[in-house]
Design a protein around this motif. Structure first.
Motif, PDB file in Angstrom:
ATOM      1  N   HIS A  61       0.972  -1.360   0.021  1.00  0.00           N
ATOM      2  CA  HIS A  61      -0.147  -0.002  -0.374  1.00  0.00           C
ATOM      3  C   HIS A  61       1.042   1.181  -0.002  1.00  0.00           C
ATOM      4  CE1 HIS A  61      -3.637  -2.193   0.132  1.00  0.00           C
ATOM      5  NE2 HIS A  61      -3.777  -2.866   0.903  1.00  0.00           N
ATOM      6  N   ILE A  62       2.093   1.488   0.438  1.00  0.00           N
ATOM      7  CA  ILE A  62       3.408   2.520  -0.032  1.00  0.00           C
ATOM      8  C   ILE A  62       3.323   2.101  -1.415  1.00  0.00           C
ATOM      9  CG2 ILE A  62       5.469   3.364   0.232  1.00  0.00           C
ATOM     10  CD1 ILE A  62       5.709   1.503   2.815  1.00  0.00           C
ATOM     11  N   GLY A  63       3.604   1.476  -2.918  1.00  0.00           N
ATOM     12  CA  GLY A  63       3.993   1.548  -3.855  1.00  0.00           C
ATOM     13  C   GLY A  63       3.889   0.209  -4.169  1.00  0.00           C
ATOM     14  N   SER A  64       3.843   0.419  -5.749  1.00  0.00           N
ATOM     15  CA  SER A  64       4.085  -1.701  -6.353  1.00  0.00           C
ATOM     16  C   SER A  64       5.357  -1.314  -6.987  1.00  0.00           C
ATOM     17  CB  SER A  64       3.274  -1.036  -7.240  1.00  0.00           C
ATOM     18  OG  SER A  64       1.732  -1.108  -7.733  1.00  0.00           O
ATOM     19  N   ARG A  65       6.235  -0.119  -6.615  1.00  0.00           N
ATOM     20  CA  ARG A  65       7.798  -0.473  -7.086  1.00  0.00           C
ATOM     21  C   ARG A  65       7.880  -1.427  -5.482  1.00  0.00           C
ATOM     22  NH1 ARG A  65      10.921   4.352  -9.895  1.00  0.00           N
ATOM     23  NH2 ARG A  65       9.079   3.933 -11.300  1.00  0.00           N
ATOM     24  N   GLU A  66       7.364  -0.395  -4.354  1.00  0.00           N
ATOM     25  CA  GLU A  66       8.381  -1.013  -3.145  1.00  0.00           C
ATOM     26  C   GLU A  66       8.082  -2.013  -2.825  1.00  0.00           C
ATOM     27  OE1 GLU A  66       7.918   3.368  -3.341  1.00  0.00           O
ATOM     28  OE2 GLU A  66       7.050   1.873  -3.638  1.00  0.00           O
ATOM     29  N   LEU A  67       6.484  -2.516  -3.765  1.00  0.00           N
ATOM     30  CA  LEU A  67       6.207  -3.884  -3.083  1.00  0.00           C
ATOM     31  C   LEU A  67       7.076  -4.300  -4.359  1.00  0.00           C
ATOM     32  CD1 LEU A  67       4.149  -6.232  -2.039  1.00  0.00           C
ATOM     33  CD2 LEU A  67       2.641  -5.146  -4.195  1.00  0.00           C
ATOM     34  N   ALA A  68       7.411  -4.833  -5.525  1.00  0.00           N
ATOM     35  CA  ALA A  68       7.811  -5.969  -6.462  1.00  0.00           C
ATOM     36  C   ALA A  68       9.392  -5.379  -5.778  1.00  0.00           C
ATOM     37  CB  ALA A  68       7.935  -5.227  -7.604  1.00  0.00           C
ATOM     38  N   ALA A  69       9.834  -4.770  -5.456  1.00  0.00           N
ATOM     39  CA  ALA A  69      11.635  -4.722  -5.116  1.00  0.00           C
ATOM     40  C   ALA A  69      11.870  -5.394  -3.664  1.00  0.00           C
ATOM     41  CB  ALA A  69      11.958  -3.027  -4.308  1.00  0.00           C
ATOM     42  N   LEU A  72      11.259  -8.918  -4.411  1.00  0.00           N
ATOM     43  CA  LEU A  72      12.404  -9.662  -4.789  1.00  0.00           C
ATOM     44  C   LEU A  72      13.304  -9.374  -3.489  1.00  0.00           C
ATOM     45  CD1 LEU A  72      13.890  -7.032  -7.739  1.00  0.00           C
ATOM     46  CD2 LEU A  72      13.575  -9.586  -7.737  1.00  0.00           C
ATOM     47  N   VAL A  73      13.575  -8.868  -2.675  1.00  0.00           N
ATOM     48  CA  VAL A  73      14.137  -8.884  -1.404  1.00  0.00           C
ATOM     49  C   VAL A  73      14.202 -10.778  -0.758  1.00  0.00           C
ATOM     50  CG1 VAL A  73      15.451  -8.140   0.821  1.00  0.00           C
ATOM     51  CG2 VAL A  73      15.011  -6.577  -1.200  1.00  0.00           C
ATOM     52  N   TYR A  74      13.155 -10.280  -0.528  1.00  0.00           N
ATOM     53  CA  TYR A  74      11.964 -11.284   0.959  1.00  0.00           C
ATOM     54  C   TYR A  74      11.901 -12.865  -0.344  1.00  0.00           C
ATOM     55  CZ  TYR A  74      12.744  -8.988   4.904  1.00  0.00           C
ATOM     56  OH  TYR A  74      12.871  -7.897   6.158  1.00  0.00           O
ATOM     57  N   THR A  75      11.982 -13.025  -1.760  1.00  0.00           N
ATOM     58  CA  THR A  75      11.526 -13.772  -2.343  1.00  0.00           C
ATOM     59  C   THR A  75      12.830 -14.911  -2.835  1.00  0.00           C
ATOM     60  OG1 THR A  75       9.716 -12.976  -2.818  1.00  0.00           O
ATOM     61  CG2 THR A  75      10.278 -14.962  -4.146  1.00  0.00           C
ATOM     62  N   VAL A  76      13.846 -13.816  -2.938  1.00  0.00           N
ATOM     63  CA  VAL A  76      15.255 -14.173  -3.402  1.00  0.00           C
ATOM     64  C   VAL A  76      16.265 -13.814  -2.600  1.00  0.00           C
ATOM     65  CG1 VAL A  76      16.991 -13.537  -5.345  1.00  0.00           C
ATOM     66  CG2 VAL A  76      14.629 -13.319  -6.078  1.00  0.00           C
ATOM     67  N   LEU A  77      17.145 -13.125  -2.200  1.00  0.00           N
ATOM     68  CA  LEU A  77      17.997 -12.974  -1.273  1.00  0.00           C
ATOM     69  C   LEU A  77      17.373 -13.202   0.137  1.00  0.00           C
ATOM     70  CD1 LEU A  77      21.316 -11.269  -0.357  1.00  0.00           C
ATOM     71  CD2 LEU A  77      19.539  -8.972   0.266  1.00  0.00           C
ATOM     72  N   VAL A  78      16.357 -13.095   0.544  1.00  0.00           N
ATOM     73  CA  VAL A  78      16.854 -13.271   2.163  1.00  0.00           C
ATOM     74  C   VAL A  78      16.245 -15.097   1.981  1.00  0.00           C
ATOM     75  CG1 VAL A  78      14.521 -13.268   4.225  1.00  0.00           C
ATOM     76  CG2 VAL A  78      14.996 -10.987   3.091  1.00  0.00           C
ATOM     77  N   LEU A 275      12.280 -19.235  -9.364  1.00  0.00           N
ATOM     78  CA  LEU A 275      10.695 -18.615 -10.071  1.00  0.00           C
ATOM     79  C   LEU A 275      10.551 -17.262 -10.612  1.00  0.00           C
ATOM     80  CD1 LEU A 275       7.812 -19.271 -11.313  1.00  0.00           C
ATOM     81  CD2 LEU A 275       7.561 -19.714  -9.242  1.00  0.00           C
ATOM     82  N   VAL A 276      10.967 -16.247  -9.521  1.00  0.00           N
ATOM     83  CA  VAL A 276      10.251 -14.475  -9.179  1.00  0.00           C
ATOM     84  C   VAL A 276      12.191 -14.447 -10.193  1.00  0.00           C
ATOM     85  CG1 VAL A 276      10.586 -12.870  -7.565  1.00  0.00           C
ATOM     86  CG2 VAL A 276       9.628 -15.142  -6.671  1.00  0.00           C
ATOM     87  N   LEU A 277      13.121 -15.312 -10.172  1.00  0.00           N
ATOM     88  CA  LEU A 277      13.854 -14.073 -11.161  1.00  0.00           C
ATOM     89  C   LEU A 277      14.202 -14.484 -12.327  1.00  0.00           C
ATOM     90  CD1 LEU A 277      17.502 -15.405  -9.504  1.00  0.00           C
ATOM     91  CD2 LEU A 277      16.500 -12.781  -9.527  1.00  0.00           C
TER      92      LEU A 277
END
Length: 449
Positions: A61-69, A72-78, A275-277
């Motif tokens: 709800h902050i923004g779509s770009r923030e949600l996508a980022a 990426l961080v939590y589904t890929v890096l974390v 899958l996310v990448l």
């Protein structure tokens, strides 16, 4: 003279009926015992996983770009780091479970400390991934503006990586002793605290993205502090004998078991990461990543939410995470695949749990390589990019790999000689407990200079 055949048949039927009743009773008794242990564990998993889901809902709800980022961080890096740390922590589950079963209670605290040493060293090695997230994602072909926001999120998420270590190990240590109620209580408090703090910082005070990650970090560390107090301050007097230098001895066997366990779980968790990448390299990447990450988070709750509810909710459920109609429509489009994934994931974690308990981590690692990376990903790439099914095709390939892995693990479990596995576990516990006892005797019998 032999008895009446009809009477014999009647006796045979009666004995068979008694055996069936005995079996049903045994299954019922075992089920009740299992639920006493499993119910708090399920609630704890639900609450712990819910922390990330709640954070994603506020970030969306902050923004779509923030949600996508964030995705990426939590589904890929974390998830990448989580796979290594959680995988290595499952070695503690094998050791503590077998030690508790063999009544070698004193070794459990030593195993816990050895696991802390190995995992914290591993975390420091992984730290540069959080520091250099932005260039890493750009190198992997992700959108530069999304990678920029992801770099900020990852720096604020460093305390969460260290929180995972305490969480995984303390929960394993306590669950091995069937002390699950305290874990569930702390998890419940944590998720309520997280919702309230996230609402205050993100919605009410409008402090933006960093405040959402700070709330997440606190939500992870609060139950960790409670668990550490419970473990070290007298509530586990049989299994925790205090901090010991024995934790620094015989670390190599723990490292080897941790590495094989880490490889097993990493290969499984990284499957969704790929899958996310792959999705991030497709057209309309921002919407596709948002939709896919929402589906993966919903999928993580499949043991707690009924399949019927999921089918009925479809894209309406997505509005919890985002106000973007395009993203919600994409979630609705992926929901049939989500339902199949939920069905498969109802069986597969049980088989993985059997593997961890039996100490088969190395075997399952090879199974995961074959099923996920030799079968699933190539099929997904062909369907997604060659046949142009996009994210649907990639997910179909992933599901096919999961199906093959479930089938293989079922066959291995069915054909295993469990009496032999009990002997192997007993020998391992006896060998390691003798090492610990000999170390203690050496320390006691050594004269002062």
């Amino acid at each position: 003279m032999e008895g009446d055949p009809k009477q014999k048949l009647l006796i045979t039927k009666e004995s068979s009926s008694e055996e069936e009743l005995t079996l049903v009773k045994r299954v019922w008794e075992e089920s009740k015992l299992m639920w006493v242990v499993a119910a708090p564990g399920i609630f704890t998993r639900f609450s712990t996983f819910g922390i990330n889901v709640i954070t994603q809902a506020f970030v969306g709800h902050i923004g779509s770009r923030e949600l996508a980022a964030f995705a990426l961080v939590y589904t890929v890096l974390v998830r990448f780091v989580n796979g290594i740390l959680l995988g290595m922590a499952t070695a503690l589950s094998t050791l503590c479970g077998q030690a508790f079963g063999a009544k070698e209670y004193g070794m459990m605290g030593v195993y816990l400390q050895r696991s802390w040493i190995v995992l914290f060293l591993t975390a420091f090695i992984l730290l540069p991934l959080f520091i250099f997230t932005r260039p890493i994602f750009i190198l992997l072909g992700q959108d530069e503006s999304i990678a920029e926001v992801a770099g900020t999120i990852s720096l604020w998420s460093i305390p969460i990586m260290f929180a995972f270590i305490v969480s995984f190990t303390c929960q394993t240590f306590l669950q091995s002793q069937s002390k699950n109620v305290i874990i569930a209580f702390l998890a419940a408090f944590s998720i309520i605290f997280h919702v309230c703090l996230s609402w205050l910082l993100v919605i009410k005070l409008n402090l933006g993205l960093p405040s959402a990650i700070v709330a997440t970090s606190l939500a992870y560390w609060i139950p960790n502090i409670g668990q550490l107090i419970f473990v070290t301050c007298g509530w586990c007097h049989e299994t925790w004998k205090g901090f010991s230098f024995l934790a620094f001895r015989e670390l190599w066997p723990v490292v080897k078991l941790s590495l094989s366990a880490g490889a097993m779980l990493c290969l499984e968790l990284w499957y969704n990461t790929i899958l996310v990448l792959l999705t991030g390299n497709m057209k309309n990447a921002e919407v596709e990543i948002d939709a896919l990450s929402i589906c993966l988070n919903i999928n993580g709750w499949e043991m707690m939410i009924s399949l019927g509810f999921m089918a009925a909710a479809r894209e309406r459920l997505a509005y919890i995470f985002t106000s973007n109609k395009e993203v919600a429509d994409a979630v609705g489009d992926l929901s049939p695949l989500l339902s199949i994934s939920i069905l498969l994931n109802s069986v597969q974690p049980v088989l993985s749990g059997v593997a961890i308990g039996a100490g088969w981590q190395s075997i399952v690692a090879y199974v995961n390589i074959g099923c996920y990376y030799v079968v699933g990903i190539p099929v997904g790439i062909v369907l997604g990019k060659v046949i142009d099914l996009q994210v649907k095709g990639i997910w179909i390939g992933m599901l096919f790999g999961t199906f093959v892995q479930t089938l293989v693990l079922t066959i291995i479990t069915y054909k295993t000689n469990w009496d032999e596995q009990v002997n192997i576990a007993r020998n391992r516990v006896n060998r390691w407990s003798k090492m610990g006892n000999s170390d203690q005797e050496t320390k006691i019998n050594t004269p002062d200079d």
